[in-house]
Design an enzyme around this catalytic site. Structure first.
Site, PDB file in Angstrom:
ATOM      1  N   CYS A   2       0.883  -1.166   0.000  1.00 49.69           N
ATOM      2  CA  CYS A   2       0.000   0.000   0.000  1.00 49.69           C
ATOM      3  C   CYS A   2       0.919   1.213   0.000  1.00 49.69           C
ATOM      4  CB  CYS A   2      -0.850   0.015   1.262  1.00 49.69           C
ATOM      5  SG  CYS A   2      -1.799  -1.481   1.476  1.00 49.69           S
ATOM      6  N   ARG A  27       1.765   1.156  -5.923  1.00 47.19           N
ATOM      7  CA  ARG A  27       1.882   0.247  -4.773  1.00 47.19           C
ATOM      8  C   ARG A  27       0.545  -0.412  -4.437  1.00 47.19           C
ATOM      9  NH1 ARG A  27       6.525   1.212  -1.943  1.00 47.19           N
ATOM     10  NH2 ARG A  27       5.679   0.242  -0.084  1.00 47.19           N
ATOM     11  N   TRP A  74      -3.722  -1.847  -1.289  1.00 45.49           N
ATOM     12  CA  TRP A  74      -3.782  -3.144  -1.970  1.00 45.49           C
ATOM     13  C   TRP A  74      -4.183  -4.115  -0.866  1.00 45.49           C
ATOM     14  CZ3 TRP A  74      -1.703  -8.042  -1.648  1.00 45.49           C
ATOM     15  CH2 TRP A  74      -1.900  -8.861  -2.755  1.00 45.49           C
ATOM     16  N   ASN A  98       0.938   0.463   5.998  1.00 44.88           N
ATOM     17  CA  ASN A  98       1.346  -0.430   4.912  1.00 44.88           C
ATOM     18  C   ASN A  98       2.014  -1.630   5.566  1.00 44.88           C
ATOM     19  OD1 ASN A  98       2.234  -1.639   2.555  1.00 44.88           O
ATOM     20  ND2 ASN A  98       4.155  -0.508   2.557  1.00 44.88           N
ATOM     21  N   GLY A  99       1.597  -2.828   5.196  1.00 39.11           N
ATOM     22  CA  GLY A  99       2.215  -4.032   5.742  1.00 39.11           C
ATOM     23  C   GLY A  99       1.168  -4.931   6.367  1.00 39.11           C
ATOM     24  N   GLU A 479       8.633 -15.853 -18.880  1.00 39.41           N
ATOM     25  CA  GLU A 479       8.375 -14.413 -18.764  1.00 39.41           C
ATOM     26  C   GLU A 479       7.263 -13.994 -19.716  1.00 39.41           C
ATOM     27  OE1 GLU A 479       8.705 -11.997 -16.992  1.00 39.41           O
ATOM     28  OE2 GLU A 479       8.608 -10.180 -18.233  1.00 39.41           O
ATOM     29  N   LYS A 483       3.866 -12.131 -18.575  1.00 37.26           N
ATOM     30  CA  LYS A 483       3.447 -10.840 -19.134  1.00 37.26           C
ATOM     31  C   LYS A 483       2.028 -10.920 -19.640  1.00 37.26           C
ATOM     32  CE  LYS A 483       5.932  -8.134 -17.983  1.00 37.26           C
ATOM     33  NZ  LYS A 483       6.545  -8.939 -17.037  1.00 37.26           N
ATOM     34  N   GLU A 486      -0.633 -11.517 -16.739  1.00 29.99           N
ATOM     35  CA  GLU A 486      -0.795 -10.491 -15.697  1.00 29.99           C
ATOM     36  C   GLU A 486      -1.431  -9.219 -16.242  1.00 29.99           C
ATOM     37  OE1 GLU A 486       2.607  -8.758 -13.772  1.00 29.99           O
ATOM     38  OE2 GLU A 486       3.857  -9.042 -15.508  1.00 29.99           O
ATOM     39  N   HIS A 502       5.918 -34.514 -22.328  1.00 27.73           N
ATOM     40  CA  HIS A 502       5.719 -35.166 -21.018  1.00 27.73           C
ATOM     41  C   HIS A 502       4.416 -34.733 -20.352  1.00 27.73           C
ATOM     42  CE1 HIS A 502       9.731 -36.775 -21.387  1.00 27.73           C
ATOM     43  NE2 HIS A 502      10.186 -35.578 -21.644  1.00 27.73           N
ATOM     44  N   LYS A 601       2.692  -2.948  -7.786  1.00 26.46           N
ATOM     45  CA  LYS A 601       4.027  -2.901  -8.366  1.00 26.46           C
ATOM     46  C   LYS A 601       5.080  -3.432  -7.405  1.00 26.46           C
ATOM     47  CE  LYS A 601       7.119  -1.822 -11.427  1.00 26.46           C
ATOM     48  NZ  LYS A 601       7.252  -2.631 -12.647  1.00 26.46           N
TER      49      LYS A 601
HETATM   50  C1  AGP Z   1       6.458  -8.430 -13.138  1.00 27.10           C
HETATM   51  O1  AGP Z   1       5.794  -8.096 -14.362  1.00 27.10           O
HETATM   52  C2  AGP Z   1       5.492  -8.524 -11.994  1.00 27.10           C
HETATM   53  N1  AGP Z   1       4.849  -7.295 -11.804  1.00 27.10           N
HETATM   54  C3  AGP Z   1       6.085  -9.145 -10.749  1.00 27.10           C
HETATM   55  O2  AGP Z   1       6.259 -10.511 -11.030  1.00 27.10           O
HETATM   56  C4  AGP Z   1       7.444  -8.590 -10.240  1.00 27.10           C
HETATM   57  O3  AGP Z   1       8.463  -8.914 -11.144  1.00 27.10           O
HETATM   58  C5  AGP Z   1       7.755  -9.254  -8.892  1.00 27.10           C
HETATM   59  O4  AGP Z   1       6.742  -8.891  -7.989  1.00 27.10           O
HETATM   60  C6  AGP Z   1       9.119  -8.865  -8.319  1.00 27.10           C
HETATM   61  O5  AGP Z   1       9.146  -7.492  -8.034  1.00 27.10           O
HETATM   62  P1  AGP Z   1      10.586  -6.796  -7.729  1.00 27.10           P
HETATM   63  O6  AGP Z   1      11.383  -6.946  -8.991  1.00 27.10           O
HETATM   64  O7  AGP Z   1      10.262  -5.386  -7.396  1.00 27.10           O
HETATM   65  O8  AGP Z   1      11.209  -7.544  -6.588  1.00 27.10           O
END
Ligand code: AGP
Length: 606
Positions: A2, A27, A74, A98-99, A479, A483, A486, A502, A601
């Site tokens: 957050c 955040r 969040w 936050n936390g 990756e 992408k 998400e 497999h 993020k």
């Molecule tokens: C990446 O597209 C995602 N948003 C997520 O997987 C991100 O890479 C992951 O949370 C790690 O974040 P960081 O690199 O800030 O540690």
């Protein structure tokens, strides 16, 4: 995950609080709120959903107080509703957090038994009633907070204001980042310096366990034991990093297109381009003696680390153990004496990655972190920091940070290989020359964006999408799947191409697009066999390759051409097509590309 802000201002603060929260939306953004001291009593406004809903609320029900706190959420405990939105408050105190307060259930039981009424499902409300309870028993605000902090378990950053106190704000940090901004006759509080950039660049970062008593004239910081401490006042660069979308529709698009520049910046930090040599910082460990490298990270950063594993093992000839941080932190993996542990993180605040760093440090590892935020907690707790110079990455889906992480990891692999004599000077020059070409090669991929828009229409209809890759292209398959899922919310999975037979091949039919990451390297022939297996079952193949599609020997739904590149640099180049495929599919589907649902993020909770 957050964002919290606070202002002890010289004029009404509500609008400035909302502006600061906008810089923290990365955040978390499922609800937001502000609270101010209005003629001695506490008032608040909250709204579910995006920040603009809070702004609308404030237009119809304005606040005029000069002391206030704000929060963008969040959800961790309690659904993202207005009722659960911060700030939380009683008549005496208002709190943003936050936390996670891990012992909030015990506290809630204890405080309820004392007659306190909880209105929400949140853990934060336990802090409100804990402080209120201390004040009802005669403690002043500062002593009440000090007593309450001693009873909290978990990771938290707190901002607290009080009824009847127009020149007082208390902040506390345990596990989640918190910055204090120094103004002239004003003081500020924020989850990071970017939130405070419009107000000041004079920043004090609280350390673990610190709490701070803020007044307009200044701040007193105390450590966990309540002893006064001095924390450095630094000049933040965040103000020069004020970001906007430029002429792009989304931050993600802007950040995809920034990659040639920011990869150049990052490479220049580690290479002597003129002499085609690595110019790598001293990690404070004898690289010739390390028996193993351990890598840990989360999400996209983990996939960067996985590419790094292939490079370090292939070029530096050092074994690499890698695991996602959320697993490694609990596995109690035995770590070698004098080992090097590398942590990759864009934000430098990811809780699982930080916890694993602390485990590795406690087990005698030399800690190096590849981070995009130099002032982050992970950076501050590392022995050596290897910055990615990607600039602020606002889009929740990581793009430019990922390729800059790859750039730093490639230089690390070469540096280790050179130190151990596994890489000759000639090979070093070959590899560095290949890296120097990357920005130009990526630019050629970015020029061919129209094709992705057409492919996006087809992908958007898919229920499931498979990504395949071999060798250092396998992490790119992972990756690419991340992408797509998400930001478009389409289910996608990445597989090692050799794994298809497999089990996953059972998924293949005409409705399943299969995206194959296959540069023309020594594994292409093997991957072509997998492509033919897919084609034989009607799978729709989208081949991303610099190879001639005619040589694949089967029908392709599409071929995305890429420039021929050195095997070392293919992962950096092939990142762009999978980013663009995901981006344009999400745009076509109308999802919130920069702030996808359920995500944030920076994941600063477990
Ligand atoms: C990446 O597209 C995602 N948003 C997520 O997987 C991100 O890479 C992951 O949370 C790690 O974040 P960081 O690199 O800030 O540690």
């Amino acid at each position: 995950m957050c964002g919290i802000v606070g202002i002890l201002g010289s004029k009404p603060v509500a609008t400035d609080l909302v502006d600061a929260l906008r810089r923290l939306e990365y955040r978390g953004y499922d609800s937001a709120g502000v609270a101010t001291v209005e003629n001695g009593h506490l008032e608040r406004r909250r709204a579910e959903g995006k920040l603009r809903n809070l702004e609308t609320r404030l237009l119809s029900e304005p606040l005029s107080g000069h002391t206030g706190i704000g929060h963008t959420r969040w959800a961790t405990h309690g659904r993202p509703t207005e009722r659960n939105a911060h700030p939380h408050m009683s008549a005496k105190v208002s709190v943003v957090h936050n936390g996670i307060i891990e012992n909030f259930r015990e506290l809630k039981t204890e405080l309820t038994a004392k007659g306190h009424t909880f209105e929400t499902d949140t853990d934060t409300e336990a802090v409100v009633h804990l402080v209120t309870d201390e004040m009802e028993r005669g403690a002043g605000p500062i002593d009440a907070v000090k007593a309450a902090l001693g009873k909290l378990k978990g990771a938290f950053a707190l901002g607290i204001i009080f009824a009847g106190e127009d020149d007082l704000m208390i902040a506390a940090r345990q596990g989640s980042p918190l910055a204090i901004g120094h103004g002239s006759g004003e003081m500020y509080l924020g989850s990071d310096a970017i939130a405070l950039a419009p107000f000041t660049d004079a920043i004090t970062y609280l350390e673990e366990g610190d709490w701070a008593v803020m007044r307009r004239a200044g701040v007193q910081v105390f450590d966990r034991a309540g002893q006064p401490v001095t924390r450095p006042l630094i000049k933040s660069v965040a103000s020069s990093l004020l970001v906007d979308k430029g002429n792009h529709r989304h931050f993600m698009a802007k950040e995809i297109h920034e990659q040639p520049d920011v990869i150049s910046h990052t490479l220049s930090n580690y290479l002597d381009m003129a002499n085609a040599r690595v110019n790598f910082p001293d990690l404070g460990i004898d690289l010739t003696k390390i028996s193993r490298v351990t890598i840990s990270a989360c999400g996209t950063a983990y996939y960067a680390g996985l590419v790094g594993k292939y490079w370090i093992e292939r070029y530096a000839r050092v074994p690499v153990e890698i695991d996602v941080a959320s697993e490694m932190r609990y596995r109690e993996a035995p770590l070698p004496a004098d080992g090097l542990a590398v942590f990759v993180s864009q934000s430098g605040e990811t809780a699982d990655t930080l916890a694993t760093l602390r485990y590795a440090k406690a087990n005698g590892q030399r800690i190096a972190s590849i981070v995009n935020v130099r002032t982050s907690t992970i950076a501050r707790e590392s022995h050596a920091v290897l910055p990615t110079l990607a600039g602020p990455e606002i889009g929740v889906a990581s793009t430019k940070a990922f390729t800059c992480q790859l750039a730093a990891l490639a230089c690390l692999a070469i540096a280790i290989g050179r130190a151990r004599g596994a890489i000759s000077q000639e090979l070093e020059q070959e590899l560095v020359t290949a890296l120097v070409e990357v920005p130009r090669l990526i630019s050629t991929v970015l020029r061919n964006e129209e094709q992705y828009i057409e492919l996006a229409h087809g992908l958007s209809k898919a229920r499931d999408v498979l990504y395949l890759g071999r060798g250092s292209s396998y992490p790119l398959a992972l990756e690419g799947a991340l992408k797509l899922k998400e930001i478009s919310y389409i289910h996608a999975e990445g597989y090692a191409a050799g794994e298809l037979k497999h089990g996953p091949i059972a998924l293949i039919d005409e409705a399943v697009p299969v995206i194959v990451v296959a540069p023309e390297d020594d594994l292409l022939e093997k991957t072509v066999s997998n492509v033919q297996e897919v084609a034989a079952r009607g799978g729709q193949i989208i081949l991303i390759s610099n190879a001639n599609p005619e040589t694949i020997g089967c029908a392709l739904a599409a071929h995305i051409p890429t420039p021929k590149a050195h095997p070392l640099t293919n992962p950096l180049i092939y990142a762009i097509p999978v980013q663009l495929l995901a981006y344009h599919t999400a745009v076509f589907m109308g999802t919130d590309v920069d702030q996808p649902r359920n995500l944030a993020k920076s994941v600063t909770v477990e």
